[in-house]
Design an enzyme around this catalytic site. Structure first.
Site, mmCIF file in Angstrom:
data_model
loop_
_atom_site.group_PDB
_atom_site.id
_atom_site.type_symbol
_atom_site.label_atom_id
_atom_site.label_comp_id
_atom_site.label_asym_id
_atom_site.label_seq_id
_atom_site.Cartn_x
_atom_site.Cartn_y
_atom_site.Cartn_z
ATOM 1 N N GLN A 1 43.716 16.453 -37.944
ATOM 2 C CA GLN A 1 42.622 17.410 -37.877
ATOM 3 C C GLN A 1 42.475 18.153 -39.194
ATOM 4 O OE1 GLN A 1 40.537 17.311 -35.672
ATOM 5 N NE2 GLN A 1 39.588 19.250 -35.370
ATOM 6 N N PHE A 2 41.754 17.558 -40.144
ATOM 7 C CA PHE A 2 41.583 18.177 -41.455
ATOM 8 C C PHE A 2 40.862 19.516 -41.370
ATOM 9 C CE2 PHE A 2 37.568 15.964 -41.090
ATOM 10 C CZ PHE A 2 36.664 16.832 -41.689
ATOM 11 N N THR A 3 40.099 19.740 -40.300
ATOM 12 C CA THR A 3 39.334 20.986 -40.194
ATOM 13 C C THR A 3 40.227 22.223 -40.079
ATOM 14 O OG1 THR A 3 39.083 20.755 -37.804
ATOM 15 C CG2 THR A 3 37.342 19.815 -39.184
#
Length: 128
Positions: free
Chosen positions: A75-77
């Site tokens: 989850q890069f966010t």
């Protein structure tokens, strides 16, 4: 980010790509300076957390105590920076060519250290 779950699954286009019963859902973000040492620390921390309920409902048990699983979602966010403007910046997140190997190594370390077949995983399909 870690969440205790009684069950969790990831679906992509209606197809289940990862699934666990009792355990942890881990949303994992990676940054360029992350190293094998960082990943090992993360894996040991996740597996050693005593946040699952015992017979009295107290948070005293680790995954191994309950035979729990781990579902890891890249989850890069999590690295979204909203200090300026109205759109988050993801410049602190590792680009896909770095993030994917870090993610795969993290999942492998969880398995090697005891998550075993209870460790499900699904990389995020879109990245910056």
């Amino acid at each position: 980010m870690l969440q205790r779950v009684s069950r969790a699954e990831v679906r992509v286009s209606g197809r289940v790509t990862g699934k666990i019963g009792v355990g942890f859902l881990v949303l994992a973000g990676f940054a360029p300076p992350d190293s094998d040492e960082t990943l090992a620390w993360m894996a040991d921390k996740v597996l050693g957390l005593r946040v699952l309920g015992d017979a009295e409902g107290k948070m005293n048990l680790a995954l191994s105590d309950v035979g729990g699983g781990v579902l890891v979602v890249s989850q890069f966010t999590l690295y979204g920076d909203v200090k300026k403007g109205r759109r988050p910046s993801f410049v602190d997140a590792a680009p896909p060519e770095l993030a994917v190997p870090l993610y795969e190594r993290f999942v492998a370390l969880l398995r090697e250290r005891g998550a075993g077949s209870g460790c499900g995983s699904r990389p995020e399909s879109s990245a910056p």
